[in-house]
Motif scaffolding. Structure first.
Motif, short mmCIF file in Angstrom:
data_model
loop_
_atom_site.label_atom_id
_atom_site.label_comp_id
_atom_site.label_asym_id
_atom_site.label_seq_id
_atom_site.Cartn_x
_atom_site.Cartn_y
_atom_site.Cartn_z
N ASP A 53 33.52 28.99 33.50
CA ASP A 53 33.39 30.38 33.07
C ASP A 53 34.14 31.26 34.07
O ASP A 53 33.64 31.56 35.15
CB ASP A 53 31.91 30.78 33.00
CG ASP A 53 31.69 32.15 32.38
OD1 ASP A 53 32.61 32.98 32.44
OD2 ASP A 53 30.59 32.38 31.84
N GLN A 54 35.34 31.67 33.69
CA GLN A 54 36.19 32.45 34.60
C GLN A 54 35.56 33.79 34.95
O GLN A 54 35.76 34.32 36.05
CB GLN A 54 37.57 32.67 33.97
CG GLN A 54 38.59 33.28 34.92
CD GLN A 54 38.87 32.40 36.13
OE1 GLN A 54 38.97 31.17 36.01
NE2 GLN A 54 38.99 33.02 37.30
N GLU A 55 34.78 34.34 34.05
CA GLU A 55 34.13 35.62 34.31
C GLU A 55 33.18 35.53 35.50
O GLU A 55 33.10 36.44 36.33
CB GLU A 55 33.37 36.09 33.07
CG GLU A 55 32.73 37.47 33.23
CD GLU A 55 31.94 37.90 32.01
OE1 GLU A 55 31.19 38.90 32.12
OE2 GLU A 55 32.05 37.24 30.95
N ILE A 56 32.46 34.41 35.61
CA ILE A 56 31.55 34.20 36.74
C ILE A 56 32.33 34.13 38.04
O ILE A 56 31.96 34.74 39.05
CB ILE A 56 30.72 32.92 36.53
CG1 ILE A 56 29.70 33.11 35.41
CG2 ILE A 56 30.01 32.52 37.84
CD1 ILE A 56 28.88 31.88 35.10
N ILE A 57 33.43 33.39 38.02
CA ILE A 57 34.26 33.24 39.21
C ILE A 57 34.82 34.60 39.65
O ILE A 57 34.75 34.97 40.82
CB ILE A 57 35.42 32.26 38.95
CG1 ILE A 57 34.86 30.87 38.57
CG2 ILE A 57 36.33 32.15 40.17
CD1 ILE A 57 35.91 29.91 38.05
N ASP A 58 35.37 35.34 38.69
CA ASP A 58 35.96 36.64 39.01
C ASP A 58 34.93 37.62 39.56
O ASP A 58 35.19 38.35 40.53
CB ASP A 58 36.63 37.24 37.76
CG ASP A 58 37.84 36.44 37.31
OD1 ASP A 58 38.38 35.66 38.13
OD2 ASP A 58 38.24 36.57 36.13
N SER A 59 33.75 37.64 38.94
CA SER A 59 32.72 38.59 39.38
C SER A 59 32.20 38.23 40.76
O SER A 59 31.89 39.11 41.57
CB SER A 59 31.56 38.61 38.37
OG SER A 59 30.90 37.36 38.32
N TYR A 60 32.13 36.93 41.06
CA TYR A 60 31.68 36.49 42.38
C TYR A 60 32.71 36.90 43.44
O TYR A 60 32.36 37.48 44.48
CB TYR A 60 31.49 34.98 42.39
CG TYR A 60 31.11 34.42 43.75
CD1 TYR A 60 29.86 34.66 44.31
CD2 TYR A 60 32.03 33.66 44.49
CE1 TYR A 60 29.51 34.16 45.55
CE2 TYR A 60 31.69 33.16 45.74
CZ TYR A 60 30.44 33.41 46.27
OH TYR A 60 30.11 32.92 47.51
#
Length: 366
Positions: A44-51
């Protein structure tokens, strides 16, 4: 062709041995939870980006986390202890949005599609849940996991990899093997619940023994405990039973020659009997807790840890329900004991014994 790659077909017994070792198990499983439950195996790229959006901030405020992180990610991060100055979601929710959250000097990083966990953070995550873990045993387990000798070939299987200096990631082979067995995070939570319950139980039991020691240290020796417990089981008077067993007691236990109708004598005897009976009940509870822990640990364990994960994940043989019901029942027993014990203080017990011994001396002079 010689077997070289870690596989369930050839290495199931080896993996079981590693997971049945407490220190190595926690390292492997916490690295798994970070990868699988926190970062969703980087799918989930969104999780990576938000982190990573949060990591670049000079100061991280509570409001930043609410803005960038999903609730599910935040809850797991708090549970694992990634927020160094927050112990629980309840504490987090009580803070104002301008509260500065500390992620620590070293935190999880994602490099070249690999989740890297600093050694000190990994230790802190495990230590938060399992207080008995020592740094020495943790370091020894890390060393062993970096190169585990195969049982059927000359291969060396790395269960974890050290990336750079003191940063670690889980072996891909091992990740996908244990991923087949169910909900790892749920199994860890079940173990945390049991071990946390056991730690609290031991604290209360130690408190009881501390109070008994004030009355007389002999009462905490193995021989005395055995005879006292037998007296309780047979519903006999404990002091007289000890005498009948030809156990030499200090003069203050010679109840027959003391004015035992005096209020101080009644109070002293009543509290001592309460404590001895509490200890007996706690030892019975201890046996039941060891039986619960035997689902995954101890000499008489019912399952290896991989089977424990499977059984908990799918509630096989109602294992989850049974453990929860047993813990609830034991909790009621412990609360009942602790409600009385909470009225006792070390100071009061010492004063009671001093007053009692003073009474014996003065009454003997009459």
């Amino acid at each position: 062709m010689e077997h070289k790659t870690l596989s369930l077909e050839y290495d199931k017994n080896l993996i079981n041995k590693i997971l049945d070792d407490i220190e190595m198990r926690y390292i492997v499983l916490f690295l798994y939870v970070v990868r699988n439950d926190l970062f969703k195996d980087l799918n989930d790229q969104e999780i990576i980006d938000s982190y990573e959006r949060v990591l670049i901030l000079d100061d991280v405020f509570k409001g930043n986390l609410l803005t960038f992180w999903k609730r599910s990610f935040l809850e797991i991060a708090v549970d694992l202890g990634l927020l160094r100055n927050i112990r629980s979601m309840r504490e987090f929710e009580a803070k104002e949005d301008d509260f500065i959250v500390k992620l620590g000097d070293e935190t999880i990083e994602i490099k070249q599609n690999t989740i890297i966990v600093p050694e000190e953070l990994l230790f802190a995550m495990i230590k938060k849940k399992f207080k008995f873990l020592t740094k020495r045993n943790f370091n020894l387990a890390l060393t062993r996991l970096k190169g585990v000798r195969c049982e059927i070939s000359t291969a060396i299987h790395p269960f974890i990899f050290e990336i750079g200096a003191n940063d670690y990631c889980l072996s891909n082979d091992l990740y996908y093997i244990i991923d087949q067995f169910g909900n790892i995070y749920q199994a860890i939570k079940m173990e945390i619940t049991i071990e946390g319950f056991y730690e609290r139980f031991k604290e209360i039991k130690d408190e009881i023994e501390k109070f008994i020691k004030i009355f007389d240290p002999l009462l905490n020796t193995k021989n005395f405990i055995k005879i006292i417990n037998k007296a309780i089981e047979e519903n006999k008077d404990i002091i007289n039973y000890l005498k009948d067993e030809n156990i030499k007691l200090p003069d203050k236990f010679d109840i027959d020659n003391i004015k035992n109708e005096a209020p101080i004598c009644k109070d002293w005897n009543s509290k001592l009997m309460q404590l001895l009976n509490f200890r007996y009940k706690m030892e019975t509870i201890n046996d039941k807790l060891i039986k619960i822990k035997s689902y995954y640990s101890g000499k008489n364990k019912k399952y290896n840890y991989m089977n424990f994960i499977e059984n908990v994940s799918f509630n096989e043989n109602n294992i989850v329900d049974e453990i929860q019901d047993d813990l609830i029942a034991l909790r009621r027993e412990i609360i009942e004991i602790n409600n009385t014990l909470s009225n006792f203080t070390e100071k009061d017990m010492k004063l009671l014994n001093l007053d009692y011994e003073r009474f014996i001396i003065t009454s003997g002079d009459e």
